[in-house]
Design a protein around this motif. Structure first.
Motif, PDB file in Angstrom:
ATOM      1  N   GLY A 279      85.310  19.986 -18.950  1.00 23.68           N
ATOM      2  CA  GLY A 279      85.027  19.932 -17.521  1.00 23.68           C
ATOM      3  C   GLY A 279      83.987  18.899 -17.151  1.00 23.68           C
ATOM      4  N   ASP A 280      83.195  18.416 -18.128  1.00 19.52           N
ATOM      5  CA  ASP A 280      82.192  17.393 -17.834  1.00 19.52           C
ATOM      6  C   ASP A 280      82.859  16.052 -17.555  1.00 19.52           C
ATOM      7  OD1 ASP A 280      80.236  19.229 -18.181  1.00 19.52           O
ATOM      8  OD2 ASP A 280      79.496  18.466 -20.097  1.00 19.52           O
ATOM      9  N   VAL A 281      82.241  15.273 -16.674  1.00 20.91           N
ATOM     10  CA  VAL A 281      82.695  13.915 -16.372  1.00 20.91           C
ATOM     11  C   VAL A 281      81.787  12.954 -17.133  1.00 20.91           C
ATOM     12  CG1 VAL A 281      83.108  12.201 -14.576  1.00 20.91           C
ATOM     13  CG2 VAL A 281      83.514  14.626 -14.116  1.00 20.91           C
ATOM     14  N   ILE A 282      82.371  12.135 -17.997  1.00 24.03           N
ATOM     15  CA  ILE A 282      81.579  11.267 -18.865  1.00 24.03           C
ATOM     16  C   ILE A 282      82.096   9.838 -18.803  1.00 24.03           C
ATOM     17  CG2 ILE A 282      81.108  13.201 -20.427  1.00 24.03           C
ATOM     18  CD1 ILE A 282      83.078  11.897 -22.405  1.00 24.03           C
ATOM     19  N   GLU A 283      81.253   8.930 -19.284  1.00 22.83           N
ATOM     20  CA  GLU A 283      81.624   7.534 -19.505  1.00 22.83           C
ATOM     21  C   GLU A 283      81.290   7.197 -20.952  1.00 22.83           C
ATOM     22  OE1 GLU A 283      79.838   4.830 -16.815  1.00 22.83           O
ATOM     23  OE2 GLU A 283      80.621   5.790 -14.997  1.00 22.83           O
ATOM     24  N   VAL A 284      82.279   6.718 -21.683  1.00 24.32           N
ATOM     25  CA  VAL A 284      82.086   6.344 -23.069  1.00 24.32           C
ATOM     26  C   VAL A 284      83.044   5.215 -23.407  1.00 24.32           C
ATOM     27  CG1 VAL A 284      83.683   8.161 -23.828  1.00 24.32           C
ATOM     28  CG2 VAL A 284      82.085   7.151 -25.461  1.00 24.32           C
ATOM     29  N   GLY A 289      86.121   9.630 -17.317  1.00 20.34           N
ATOM     30  CA  GLY A 289      87.080  10.688 -17.046  1.00 20.34           C
ATOM     31  C   GLY A 289      86.475  12.049 -17.310  1.00 20.34           C
ATOM     32  N   ARG A 290      87.317  13.051 -17.179  1.00 14.42           N
ATOM     33  CA  ARG A 290      86.892  14.438 -17.358  1.00 14.42           C
ATOM     34  C   ARG A 290      87.332  14.929 -18.736  1.00 14.42           C
ATOM     35  NH1 ARG A 290      89.292  19.327 -16.884  1.00 14.42           N
ATOM     36  NH2 ARG A 290      91.247  18.289 -16.348  1.00 14.42           N
ATOM     37  N   ILE A 291      86.460  15.656 -19.415  1.00 12.84           N
ATOM     38  CA  ILE A 291      86.789  16.222 -20.719  1.00 12.84           C
ATOM     39  C   ILE A 291      87.761  17.379 -20.509  1.00 12.84           C
ATOM     40  CG2 ILE A 291      85.899  17.331 -22.802  1.00 12.84           C
ATOM     41  CD1 ILE A 291      83.281  15.955 -22.392  1.00 12.84           C
ATOM     42  N   ALA A 292      88.989  17.198 -20.953  1.00 11.73           N
ATOM     43  CA  ALA A 292      89.993  18.251 -20.810  1.00 11.73           C
ATOM     44  C   ALA A 292      89.803  19.328 -21.871  1.00 11.73           C
ATOM     45  CB  ALA A 292      91.402  17.672 -20.890  1.00 11.73           C
ATOM     46  N   SER A 325      77.750  14.773 -15.319  1.00 10.36           N
ATOM     47  CA  SER A 325      77.577  16.139 -14.822  1.00 10.36           C
ATOM     48  C   SER A 325      76.761  16.980 -15.801  1.00 10.36           C
ATOM     49  CB  SER A 325      78.948  16.795 -14.586  1.00 10.36           C
ATOM     50  OG  SER A 325      79.755  16.701 -15.740  1.00 10.36           O
ATOM     51  N   TYR A 326      75.835  16.351 -16.509  1.00 10.79           N
ATOM     52  CA  TYR A 326      75.038  17.079 -17.506  1.00 10.79           C
ATOM     53  C   TYR A 326      74.077  18.056 -16.832  1.00 10.79           C
ATOM     54  CZ  TYR A 326      71.881  18.000 -21.390  1.00 10.79           C
ATOM     55  OH  TYR A 326      71.127  18.619 -22.345  1.00 10.79           O
ATOM     56  N   SER A 327      73.207  17.528 -15.935  1.00  8.85           N
ATOM     57  CA  SER A 327      72.254  18.397 -15.258  1.00  8.85           C
ATOM     58  C   SER A 327      72.868  19.028 -14.012  1.00  8.85           C
ATOM     59  CB  SER A 327      70.993  17.611 -14.878  1.00  8.85           C
ATOM     60  OG  SER A 327      71.336  16.480 -14.081  1.00  8.85           O
ATOM     61  N   ASN A 328      73.611  18.223 -13.238  1.00  8.78           N
ATOM     62  CA  ASN A 328      74.354  18.746 -12.093  1.00  8.78           C
ATOM     63  C   ASN A 328      75.519  17.806 -11.836  1.00  8.78           C
ATOM     64  OD1 ASN A 328      73.462  16.586 -10.115  1.00  8.78           O
ATOM     65  ND2 ASN A 328      71.466  17.494 -10.590  1.00  8.78           N
ATOM     66  N   SER A 329      76.366  18.193 -10.903  1.00  8.54           N
ATOM     67  CA  SER A 329      77.592  17.426 -10.663  1.00  8.54           C
ATOM     68  C   SER A 329      77.399  16.297  -9.659  1.00  8.54           C
ATOM     69  CB  SER A 329      78.698  18.366 -10.158  1.00  8.54           C
ATOM     70  OG  SER A 329      78.303  18.990  -8.955  1.00  8.54           O
ATOM     71  N   ARG A 330      76.193  16.129  -9.125  1.00  9.51           N
ATOM     72  CA  ARG A 330      75.985  15.075  -8.132  1.00  9.51           C
ATOM     73  C   ARG A 330      75.891  13.707  -8.791  1.00  9.51           C
ATOM     74  NH1 ARG A 330      71.714  17.242  -3.521  1.00  9.51           N
ATOM     75  NH2 ARG A 330      73.003  18.977  -2.752  1.00  9.51           N
ATOM     76  N   ASP A 389      79.446  15.086  -4.970  1.00 14.34           N
ATOM     77  CA  ASP A 389      79.281  16.176  -5.935  1.00 14.34           C
ATOM     78  C   ASP A 389      80.575  16.496  -6.679  1.00 14.34           C
ATOM     79  OD1 ASP A 389      80.772  17.274  -3.927  1.00 14.34           O
ATOM     80  OD2 ASP A 389      79.458  18.997  -3.569  1.00 14.34           O
ATOM     81  N   ASP A 390      81.555  15.592  -6.591  1.00 12.30           N
ATOM     82  CA  ASP A 390      82.815  15.793  -7.304  1.00 12.30           C
ATOM     83  C   ASP A 390      83.263  14.514  -7.993  1.00 12.30           C
ATOM     84  OD1 ASP A 390      83.246  14.455  -4.969  1.00 12.30           O
ATOM     85  OD2 ASP A 390      85.064  15.548  -4.406  1.00 12.30           O
TER      86      ASP A 390
END
Length: 431
Positions: A279-284, A289-292, A325-330, A389-390
């Motif tokens: 569910g986290d949104v990351i850049e690597v 994208g979002r971790i499915a 989205s580690y600390s919050n989704s903003r 926030d999304d």
């Protein structure tokens, strides 16, 4: 050295079978019972046809009948309705014959065969694997038929006599079949138990998704390992003999499967420390994208354009990863634009803030803020920062919405967006 051994007497078995057939199936009473079985079979067929039993339903089941556990059972019950009805009629006829002290051995055999057929197929429906389900059904039915014919003990003796001597160990066909049957039972039990554990963990409060996934994988692996260990132990395999073998395998694994085990360990670390979770949104590595899901070897990253990137877990541990989205989704975004030197930058900045606030996904608190970035060659460079926030729904699309809103606001207010201009002078040659 392997040695095949068979101590049975095939002539004796054939003579016993011939004598049984002559004694039980060629007498007048046996022929009458066979005729009665035929009549009852036709009656069961007519009854099922009249009640529309055994036919596939036109509409799919709903409610409790559509349950993943109940639906296969109902399907097998409908499919074997004729055998069930036939078995019940035979059971009634056998009970009547027993009550009046009439010959009933053929009726008993036919009753056991029919009812065992229904029970075997309904029980096989509980097994998820289609192959194992059919194998289990046929095995149960064959054993029931042998027991009804009185040949169960002789068959077990024959299977035990078909053996293979490997060193000091004796492996019989009966031992192998017992081991396979036990493995199927234990494997299905482990699958059902792991499914129950997974369902309980999904509905448990206070457990993060990463911890749920970790506990589920550990429970599933432990149950399957226990099933294999109990099966090997039941067939007489000394598990202590695997200690030397496991040491040699460990050395080979350390060299040949280093990357695979590195990814496995990295996956466990990710699930334990909760730095990354589904569910986290990351850049690597340039991918956002979002971790499915986080699997044993890799993590699945889904982007907005429908692509799924399978990134090894080791890369998520050793490389730099931006977790949006580690600390919050903003997330804070910026939209840059330039205005002409002849315009009023303060007016343009106010329009940019209003335009950004009008976008659907832009947060009102904190409100968008416009700033002057620099004096460029052809324009006064401005930018407006805003929060969303999304981020899992994408950032390029919301930035595009803000820029379009700024374009409309500038066009309505007469604010010009300049474009680069170059002045070229041609100097003539002096005479």
């Amino acid at each position: 050295m392997a040695e095949f051994v068979f101590n049975g007497n095939t002539n004796h078995l054939l003579e016993t079978a011939h004598e049984w057939v002559r004694h039980h199936l060629t007498s007048e009473a046996a022929l009458l019972q066979l005729l009665l079985c035929l009549v009852l079979g036709l009656a069961a067929w007519a009854l099922c046809r009249a009640l529309s039993l055994g036919r596939a339903k036109a509409n799919a089941d709903t409610g409790w009948k559509a349950d993943l556990f109940i639906a296969p059972l109902l399907y097998q019950v409908r499919r074997n309705a004729w055998a069930g009805a036939f078995g019940l009629l035979l059971l009634l006829a056998k009970s009547t014959a027993v009550h009046f002290a009439l010959p009933h051995q053929v009726l008993s055999i036919a009753t056991s065969v029919c009812l065992a057929w229904v029970v075997a197929h309904v029980g096989g429906a509980l097994i998820k694997s289609r192959f194992l389900g059919r194998l289990t059904s046929w095995t149960i039915w064959i054993l029931a038929v042998l027991h009804a014919l009185g040949l169960f003990d002789d068959t077990l003796k024959l299977l035990d006599e078909l053996a293979l001597n490997v060193g000091h160990a004796r492996i019989s066909l009966l031992l192998v079949m017992k081991g396979l049957a036990l493995f199927v039972v234990l494997f299905q039990g482990a699958r059902l138990a792991s499914g129950i554990v997974d369902d309980r963990l999904r509905h448990a409060d206070g457990i993060s998704p990463s911890a749920q996934m970790l506990f589920t994988k550990v429970a599933r692996f432990g149950m399957y390992a226990l099933a294999v260990g109990l099966t090997l132990s039941s067939v007489g395999v000394d598990l202590t003999t695997f200690t030397v073998f496991s040491g040699a395998v460990g050395v080979g694994v350390g060299f040949g499967l280093q990357k695979i085990f590195s990814n496995l360990v990295s996956g466990v670390i990710l699930l334990v420390d909760k730095s990354l979770k589904p569910g986290d949104v990351i850049e690597v590595s340039g991918v956002q994208g979002r971790i499915a899901q986080i699997n044993a070897r890799y993590a699945s990253i889904e982007t907005l354009d429908g692509k799924a990137y399978l990134i090894p877990n080791e890369s998520l541990i050793s490389n730099e990863v931006i977790n949006l989205s580690y600390s919050n989704s903003r997330q804070l975004l910026k939209a840059e634009v330039g205005v002409a030197y002849g315009g009023d930058p303060r007016q343009a900045m106010a329009l940019m803030e209003q335009a950004a606030a009008s976008a659907t996904r832009v947060l009102r608190d904190p409100a968008p803020v416009a700033r002057l970035a620099a004096f460029g060659d052809s324009s006064v460079n401005l930018f407006v920062s805003f929060w969303i926030d999304d981020p899992e729904n994408g950032t390029a699309n919301v930035r595009s919405d803000v820029l379009l809103a700024i374009w409309d606001a500038f066009k309505a207010a007469g604010v010009q967006i300049p474009f680069p201009q170059r002045e070229v002078r041609l100097l003539g040659r002096e005479e």
